[in-house]
Design a protein around this motif. Structure first.
Motif, PDB file in Angstrom:
ATOM      1  N   ILE A  92       0.842  -1.201   0.000  1.00 56.98           N
ATOM      2  CA  ILE A  92       0.000   0.000   0.000  1.00 56.98           C
ATOM      3  C   ILE A  92       0.875   1.248   0.000  1.00 56.98           C
ATOM      4  CG2 ILE A  92      -1.620   1.346   1.414  1.00 56.98           C
ATOM      5  CD1 ILE A  92      -2.899  -1.381   2.200  1.00 56.98           C
ATOM      6  N   ALA A  93       1.943   1.227   0.785  1.00 52.69           N
ATOM      7  CA  ALA A  93       2.867   2.371   0.821  1.00 52.69           C
ATOM      8  C   ALA A  93       3.525   2.571  -0.541  1.00 52.69           C
ATOM      9  CB  ALA A  93       3.910   2.164   1.909  1.00 52.69           C
ATOM     10  N   ALA A  94       3.934   1.487  -1.186  1.00 53.44           N
ATOM     11  CA  ALA A  94       4.566   1.591  -2.505  1.00 53.44           C
ATOM     12  C   ALA A  94       3.584   2.131  -3.535  1.00 53.44           C
ATOM     13  CB  ALA A  94       5.105   0.225  -2.944  1.00 53.44           C
ATOM     14  N   ARG A  95       2.341   1.671  -3.475  1.00 57.34           N
ATOM     15  CA  ARG A  95       1.322   2.167  -4.411  1.00 57.34           C
ATOM     16  C   ARG A  95       1.078   3.656  -4.190  1.00 57.34           C
ATOM     17  NH1 ARG A  95      -4.449  -0.192  -3.734  1.00 57.34           N
ATOM     18  NH2 ARG A  95      -4.352   1.222  -1.968  1.00 57.34           N
ATOM     19  N   ALA A  96       0.987   4.067  -2.936  1.00 60.82           N
ATOM     20  CA  ALA A  96       0.755   5.481  -2.635  1.00 60.82           C
ATOM     21  C   ALA A  96       1.925   6.336  -3.114  1.00 60.82           C
ATOM     22  CB  ALA A  96       0.542   5.667  -1.136  1.00 60.82           C
ATOM     23  N   GLN A  97       3.135   5.835  -2.927  1.00 59.89           N
ATOM     24  CA  GLN A  97       4.307   6.574  -3.373  1.00 59.89           C
ATOM     25  C   GLN A  97       4.323   6.696  -4.894  1.00 59.89           C
ATOM     26  OE1 GLN A  97       8.046   4.842  -2.235  1.00 59.89           O
ATOM     27  NE2 GLN A  97       9.171   6.707  -2.651  1.00 59.89           N
ATOM     28  N   ARG A  98       3.954   5.615  -5.563  1.00 59.19           N
ATOM     29  CA  ARG A  98       3.932   5.656  -7.031  1.00 59.19           C
ATOM     30  C   ARG A  98       2.869   6.629  -7.525  1.00 59.19           C
ATOM     31  NH1 ARG A  98       2.512   0.497 -10.515  1.00 59.19           N
ATOM     32  NH2 ARG A  98       0.470   1.073  -9.806  1.00 59.19           N
ATOM     33  N   LYS A  99       1.695   6.603  -6.903  1.00 57.96           N
ATOM     34  CA  LYS A  99       0.631   7.523  -7.316  1.00 57.96           C
ATOM     35  C   LYS A  99       1.028   8.971  -7.083  1.00 57.96           C
ATOM     36  CE  LYS A  99      -3.482   4.759  -7.292  1.00 57.96           C
ATOM     37  NZ  LYS A  99      -4.881   4.711  -6.945  1.00 57.96           N
ATOM     38  N   ALA A 100       1.795   9.221  -6.028  1.00 54.27           N
ATOM     39  CA  ALA A 100       2.237  10.587  -5.756  1.00 54.27           C
ATOM     40  C   ALA A 100       3.166  11.096  -6.851  1.00 54.27           C
ATOM     41  CB  ALA A 100       2.937  10.643  -4.400  1.00 54.27           C
ATOM     42  N   HIS A 101       3.833  10.169  -7.550  1.00 53.53           N
ATOM     43  CA  HIS A 101       4.772  10.545  -8.609  1.00 53.53           C
ATOM     44  C   HIS A 101       4.237  10.256 -10.008  1.00 53.53           C
ATOM     45  CE1 HIS A 101       7.337  10.234  -5.047  1.00 53.53           C
ATOM     46  NE2 HIS A 101       7.996  11.223  -5.610  1.00 53.53           N
ATOM     47  N   ASP A 102       2.973   9.838 -10.115  1.00 49.69           N
ATOM     48  CA  ASP A 102       2.368   9.494 -11.400  1.00 49.69           C
ATOM     49  C   ASP A 102       1.939  10.776 -12.116  1.00 49.69           C
ATOM     50  OD1 ASP A 102       0.926   8.573 -13.544  1.00 49.69           O
ATOM     51  OD2 ASP A 102      -0.402   7.278 -12.384  1.00 49.69           O
ATOM     52  N   PRO A 103       2.493  11.046 -13.295  1.00 55.72           N
ATOM     53  CA  PRO A 103       2.131  12.283 -14.000  1.00 55.72           C
ATOM     54  C   PRO A 103       0.647  12.367 -14.322  1.00 55.72           C
ATOM     55  CG  PRO A 103       3.878  11.100 -15.175  1.00 55.72           C
ATOM     56  CD  PRO A 103       3.471  10.273 -14.012  1.00 55.72           C
ATOM     57  N   LEU A 104      -0.008  11.247 -14.578  1.00 55.41           N
ATOM     58  CA  LEU A 104      -1.443  11.286 -14.847  1.00 55.41           C
ATOM     59  C   LEU A 104      -2.205  11.732 -13.611  1.00 55.41           C
ATOM     60  CD1 LEU A 104      -1.982   8.077 -16.990  1.00 55.41           C
ATOM     61  CD2 LEU A 104      -1.952  10.450 -17.735  1.00 55.41           C
ATOM     62  N   GLU A 105      -1.820  11.228 -12.455  1.00 55.86           N
ATOM     63  CA  GLU A 105      -2.467  11.633 -11.213  1.00 55.86           C
ATOM     64  C   GLU A 105      -2.251  13.122 -10.969  1.00 55.86           C
ATOM     65  OE1 GLU A 105      -4.388   9.943  -8.964  1.00 55.86           O
ATOM     66  OE2 GLU A 105      -4.387   8.257 -10.347  1.00 55.86           O
ATOM     67  N   LEU A 106      -1.025  13.586 -11.153  1.00 51.40           N
ATOM     68  CA  LEU A 106      -0.729  14.990 -10.929  1.00 51.40           C
ATOM     69  C   LEU A 106      -1.518  15.868 -11.895  1.00 51.40           C
ATOM     70  CD1 LEU A 106       3.132  14.863 -10.377  1.00 51.40           C
ATOM     71  CD2 LEU A 106       1.366  15.213  -8.645  1.00 51.40           C
ATOM     72  N   HIS A 107      -1.603  15.412 -13.146  1.00 45.79           N
ATOM     73  CA  HIS A 107      -2.317  16.180 -14.150  1.00 45.79           C
ATOM     74  C   HIS A 107      -3.806  16.261 -13.821  1.00 45.79           C
ATOM     75  CE1 HIS A 107      -3.068  18.019 -18.001  1.00 45.79           C
ATOM     76  NE2 HIS A 107      -4.012  17.139 -18.217  1.00 45.79           N
ATOM     77  N   GLU A 108      -4.390  15.164 -13.373  1.00 41.08           N
ATOM     78  CA  GLU A 108      -5.813  15.151 -13.055  1.00 41.08           C
ATOM     79  C   GLU A 108      -6.135  16.098 -11.913  1.00 41.08           C
ATOM     80  OE1 GLU A 108      -6.763  11.155 -12.171  1.00 41.08           O
ATOM     81  OE2 GLU A 108      -6.858  10.552 -14.257  1.00 41.08           O
ATOM     82  N   ASN A 109      -5.205  16.254 -10.991  1.00 41.77           N
ATOM     83  CA  ASN A 109      -5.454  17.091  -9.830  1.00 41.77           C
ATOM     84  C   ASN A 109      -5.072  18.548 -10.064  1.00 41.77           C
ATOM     85  OD1 ASN A 109      -6.373  14.880  -8.375  1.00 41.77           O
ATOM     86  ND2 ASN A 109      -4.316  14.315  -7.771  1.00 41.77           N
ATOM     87  N   ALA A 110      -4.590  18.860 -11.250  1.00 42.93           N
ATOM     88  CA  ALA A 110      -4.216  20.245 -11.547  1.00 42.93           C
ATOM     89  C   ALA A 110      -5.479  21.091 -11.684  1.00 42.93           C
ATOM     90  CB  ALA A 110      -3.411  20.282 -12.841  1.00 42.93           C
ATOM     91  N   PRO A 111      -5.381  22.354 -11.298  1.00 39.18           N
ATOM     92  CA  PRO A 111      -6.554  23.216 -11.414  1.00 39.18           C
ATOM     93  C   PRO A 111      -6.877  23.517 -12.867  1.00 39.18           C
ATOM     94  CG  PRO A 111      -4.640  24.475 -10.690  1.00 39.18           C
ATOM     95  CD  PRO A 111      -4.236  23.027 -10.731  1.00 39.18           C
ATOM     96  N   GLY A 112      -8.117  23.849 -13.113  1.00 37.75           N
ATOM     97  CA  GLY A 112      -8.535  24.249 -14.445  1.00 37.75           C
ATOM     98  C   GLY A 112      -9.161  23.111 -15.219  1.00 37.75           C
ATOM     99  N   PRO A 113      -9.924  23.443 -16.240  1.00 34.47           N
ATOM    100  CA  PRO A 113     -10.604  22.412 -17.028  1.00 34.47           C
ATOM    101  C   PRO A 113      -9.633  21.680 -17.949  1.00 34.47           C
ATOM    102  CG  PRO A 113     -11.022  24.579 -17.939  1.00 34.47           C
ATOM    103  CD  PRO A 113     -10.236  24.783 -16.679  1.00 34.47           C
ATOM    104  N   SER A 114      -9.966  20.439 -18.241  1.00 39.64           N
ATOM    105  CA  SER A 114      -9.178  19.645 -19.179  1.00 39.64           C
ATOM    106  C   SER A 114      -9.772  19.812 -20.563  1.00 39.64           C
ATOM    107  CB  SER A 114      -9.220  18.168 -18.798  1.00 39.64           C
ATOM    108  OG  SER A 114      -8.617  17.966 -17.559  1.00 39.64           O
ATOM    109  N   THR A 115      -8.900  19.794 -21.545  1.00 35.93           N
ATOM    110  CA  THR A 115      -9.397  19.837 -22.912  1.00 35.93           C
ATOM    111  C   THR A 115      -9.848  18.443 -23.306  1.00 35.93           C
ATOM    112  OG1 THR A 115      -7.273  19.316 -23.922  1.00 35.93           O
ATOM    113  CG2 THR A 115      -7.727  21.653 -23.478  1.00 35.93           C
ATOM    114  N   GLU A 116     -10.632  18.372 -24.346  1.00 41.25           N
ATOM    115  CA  GLU A 116     -11.108  17.071 -24.812  1.00 41.25           C
ATOM    116  C   GLU A 116      -9.944  16.169 -25.199  1.00 41.25           C
ATOM    117  OE1 GLU A 116     -13.886  15.178 -28.325  1.00 41.25           O
ATOM    118  OE2 GLU A 116     -14.082  17.295 -27.854  1.00 41.25           O
ATOM    119  N   LYS A 117      -8.922  16.745 -25.834  1.00 37.88           N
ATOM    120  CA  LYS A 117      -7.751  15.963 -26.223  1.00 37.88           C
ATOM    121  C   LYS A 117      -7.038  15.409 -24.991  1.00 37.88           C
ATOM    122  CE  LYS A 117      -3.507  16.084 -28.850  1.00 37.88           C
ATOM    123  NZ  LYS A 117      -2.598  16.864 -29.683  1.00 37.88           N
ATOM    124  N   GLU A 118      -6.883  16.212 -23.929  1.00 38.06           N
ATOM    125  CA  GLU A 118      -6.241  15.737 -22.700  1.00 38.06           C
ATOM    126  C   GLU A 118      -7.034  14.593 -22.083  1.00 38.06           C
ATOM    127  OE1 GLU A 118      -6.215  19.452 -20.613  1.00 38.06           O
ATOM    128  OE2 GLU A 118      -4.079  19.751 -20.970  1.00 38.06           O
TER     129      GLU A 118
END
Length: 141
Positions: A92-118
């Motif tokens: 569980i710790a390894a999964r959490a650490q990986r998610k913290a460094h996952d660019p998709l996760e970071l991108h999803e949590n970024a402010p602002g709307p996503s474009t359709e292409k994103e």
């Protein structure tokens, strides 16, 4: 039948005695535990993490931690339960650490709307990752 392996009480008691013995006895007991529990622990970690290579690393780290901690094992739970809990927490710790460094996760949590292409790119990346995870699980299981 349980998916997880256990040891009978006599074998557990013998291993615990050996873990509290000489260095050679501890090493032998750990080798028995490794042979007996490695594959089911790996399966558990792959299930939680979703990546075979990372799960193998976690299992190795778990056995290092077990080697250090087993002499202090109090026996309030079955040895197998204790081992699986250590493996589960590490996974569980390894999964959490990986998610913290996952660019998709970071991108999803970024402010602002996503474009359709994103959104399309992110969904496609998830489908590919899920297919790879399923393939990895089939090769392990």
């Amino acid at each position: 039948m349980s998916r997880f392996l256990t040891l009978d009480e006599a074998t557990e008691a013998s291993l615990l005695d050996r873990m509290r013995g000489s260095r050679r006895e501890r090493d032998e007991a750990l080798a028995v535990l490794f042979r007996h529990f490695r594959d089911p622990m790996l399966s558990l970690c792959v299930h939680v993490i979703g990546d075979v290579s990372e799960a193998e690393d976690v299992v190795q780290q778990v056995f290092i931690a077990v080697h250090r901690a087993l002499p202090q094992f109090r026996g309030e739970a079955r040895l197998s339960t204790w081992l699986y809990r250590i493996a589960l927490r590490a996974a569980i710790a390894a999964r959490a650490q990986r998610k913290a460094h996952d660019p998709l996760e970071l991108h999803e949590n970024a402010p602002g709307p996503s474009t359709e292409k994103e959104i399309v790119v992110r969904d496609e990346a998830r489908r590919v990752a899920a297919a790879m995870d399923r393939s990895a699980l089939r090769s392990v299981g």
